[in-house]
Write a protein that holds these residues in place. Structure first.
Motif, PDB file in Angstrom:
ATOM      1  N   VAL A 129     -25.214  41.323   6.958  1.00  6.65           N
ATOM      2  CA  VAL A 129     -25.030  41.305   8.408  1.00  6.65           C
ATOM      3  C   VAL A 129     -23.578  41.027   8.768  1.00  6.65           C
ATOM      4  O   VAL A 129     -22.989  41.696   9.626  1.00  6.65           O
ATOM      5  CB  VAL A 129     -25.969  40.264   9.054  1.00  6.65           C
ATOM      6  N   SER A 130     -22.969  40.040   8.110  1.00 10.52           N
ATOM      7  CA  SER A 130     -21.588  39.694   8.442  1.00 10.52           C
ATOM      8  C   SER A 130     -20.629  40.829   8.096  1.00 10.52           C
ATOM      9  O   SER A 130     -19.726  41.157   8.884  1.00 10.52           O
ATOM     10  CB  SER A 130     -21.180  38.405   7.723  1.00 10.52           C
ATOM     11  N   ILE A 131     -20.816  41.456   6.937  1.00 10.75           N
ATOM     12  CA  ILE A 131     -19.947  42.574   6.552  1.00 10.75           C
ATOM     13  C   ILE A 131     -20.166  43.764   7.482  1.00 10.75           C
ATOM     14  O   ILE A 131     -19.208  44.437   7.895  1.00 10.75           O
ATOM     15  CB  ILE A 131     -20.197  42.985   5.094  1.00 10.75           C
ATOM     16  N   ALA A 132     -21.424  44.035   7.833  1.00 15.07           N
ATOM     17  CA  ALA A 132     -21.720  45.160   8.720  1.00 15.07           C
ATOM     18  C   ALA A 132     -21.130  44.946  10.109  1.00 15.07           C
ATOM     19  O   ALA A 132     -20.570  45.872  10.709  1.00 15.07           O
ATOM     20  CB  ALA A 132     -23.224  45.367   8.818  1.00 15.07           C
ATOM     21  N   VAL A 198     -17.767  33.935   0.486  1.00 14.11           N
ATOM     22  CA  VAL A 198     -17.922  32.579   1.021  1.00 14.11           C
ATOM     23  C   VAL A 198     -18.596  32.707   2.375  1.00 14.11           C
ATOM     24  O   VAL A 198     -18.125  33.487   3.218  1.00 14.11           O
ATOM     25  CB  VAL A 198     -16.565  31.867   1.161  1.00 14.11           C
ATOM     26  N   PRO A 199     -19.699  32.014   2.635  1.00 10.68           N
ATOM     27  CA  PRO A 199     -20.366  32.128   3.935  1.00 10.68           C
ATOM     28  C   PRO A 199     -19.441  31.755   5.094  1.00 10.68           C
ATOM     29  O   PRO A 199     -18.601  30.851   4.968  1.00 10.68           O
ATOM     30  CB  PRO A 199     -21.544  31.147   3.824  1.00 10.68           C
ATOM     31  N   GLY A 205     -12.142  31.101   7.480  1.00 14.02           N
ATOM     32  CA  GLY A 205     -10.929  31.717   6.949  1.00 14.02           C
ATOM     33  C   GLY A 205     -11.154  32.356   5.597  1.00 14.02           C
ATOM     34  O   GLY A 205     -10.726  33.498   5.351  1.00 14.02           O
ATOM     35  N   GLN A 206     -11.813  31.631   4.695  1.00  8.74           N
ATOM     36  CA  GLN A 206     -12.100  32.189   3.371  1.00  8.74           C
ATOM     37  C   GLN A 206     -13.086  33.342   3.466  1.00  8.74           C
ATOM     38  O   GLN A 206     -12.982  34.323   2.724  1.00  8.74           O
ATOM     39  CB  GLN A 206     -12.658  31.096   2.455  1.00  8.74           C
TER      40      GLN A 206
END
Length: 346
Positions: A129-132, A198-199, A205-206
């Motif tokens: 979800v985060s990458i999409a 990293v979640p 930032g990471q």
């Protein structure tokens, strides 16, 4: 004397005002059609794809019970394990039993780890979800900016440069873009990590440092298509009669372009973005392998290599659900941005 045709997009804001109750009812009707459309496509796809997966698992020579127990297992042990998994029942009984539990959120347990499939998907889903979300955001910002700039300089050097760039980029697969980004930013100029995750909740930032390269790789094709479509639509809108009428009325160029022309030109571009989302989700499987991301693709590939059917089914259903939800959101945004689409829904 020729009468200029003024688009409804330039109506005064007060003329389109509705009472709060009317707005709520309008939104309900606006969401009803895309929801019906998404469900009418999504439900048959879910049923057919999950059944095919079950059937393919049943037709293979692999016995999950024998794999779990190992080479020292006796036939009696294998029979007991098959009964425990429910594999001794007819295929249709197994499938509809799984489907009934899946409707309640229970996707079964892994054959090998015995962990609930829902828990495994819950751990992997935030990665996808985060990458999409970041990929779509980059595609909209970069593709939208290039498309608007090309339309405003139609026929100029910037327009030709954007058209050539988008045509060239659209032929490059996302995994090739990903490898190139790794070579450039992780090997040649080592400023970003080549893999890992990293979640966002632990360290934003990471998370961004790990997510930016796969997101760029996944967004390139969608951004190129979006830029070309938006450029074509916006050039046509800027030549329409209602734009001439808006200019005659003394509206600023910025208001004409961004308040009226862009709003009407966004429809085809949003539709194209909706078509790009399933491709993006599918390409994410390859991106996870290239960037070592612990997402649904890696979970599904690991399960497929072992014949872990419940995990494969859970990953498949989740990905189909993501596609249906994303298309529903795109349709809702389309109805929100394009006034003529709203009137068709009423």
């Amino acid at each position: 004397m020729t009468t200029l045709e003024i688009s409804p997009a330039v109506e005064p804001a007060g003329a389109a005002a509705e009472p709060p109750a009317g707005r709520r009812a309008g939104w309900g009707r606006a969401f009803a059609r895309p929801l019906r459309s998404a469900l009418s496509v999504g439900i048959p796809v879910v049923l057919l794809s999950t059944f095919i997966t079950y059937a393919m698992g049943a037709l293979t020579d692999t016995n999950p019970a024998a794999q779990v127990l190992g080479e020292t297992a006796t036939p009696a042990d294998i029979d007991r394990m098959n009964h425990y998994f429910g594999l001794d029942r007819p295929l249709l009984v197994q499938y509809f039993s799984w489907l009934g539990h899946a409707l309640t959120g229970d996707l079964g347990r892994s054959y090998f780890t015995t962990l609930p499939v829902t828990d495994s998907i819950t751990q992997a889903l935030p990665v996808n979800v985060s990458i999409a979300v970041l990929s779509v955001l980059l595609a909209v910002l970069v593709g939208g900016g290039l498309g608007i700039g090309a339309a405003l300089s139609s026929g100029g050097w910037f327009d030709r440069a954007v058209t050539m760039l988008c045509s060239a980029v659209a032929t490059v697969p996302p995994f090739v873009v990903g490898i190139g980004l790794i070579v450039l930013f992780s090997v040649t100029v080592p400023i970003l990590p080549s893999g890992g995750y990293v979640p966002f909740t632990e360290d934003p930032g990471q998370w961004l440092r790990f997510a930016i390269l796969p997101s760029i790789a996944l967004s390139v094709d969608a951004a190129a298509g979006l830029a070309r479509q938006l450029r074509t639509s916006l050039v046509g809108e800027l030549r329409a009669n209602y734009i001439t009428g808006a200019d005659v009325r003394g509206l600023t160029r910025r208001r004409v372009v961004f308040g009226h022309a862009l709003r009407n030109a966004a429809g085809p571009a949003l539709t194209l973005l909706g078509y790009s989302i399933p491709q993006l989700i599918g390409a994410m499987v390859v991106a996870e392998a290239a960037f070592n991301l612990p997402g649904l693709g890696k979970l599904g590939l690991d399960a497929a290599s072992k014949g872990d059917i419940p995990v494969i089914q859970g990953v498949l259903v989740t990905m189909i659900g993501l596609v249906v939800v994303c298309n529903l959101l795109v349709n809702a945004a389309l109805l929100r941005l394009t006034p003529h689409a709203k009137r068709q829904e009423r």
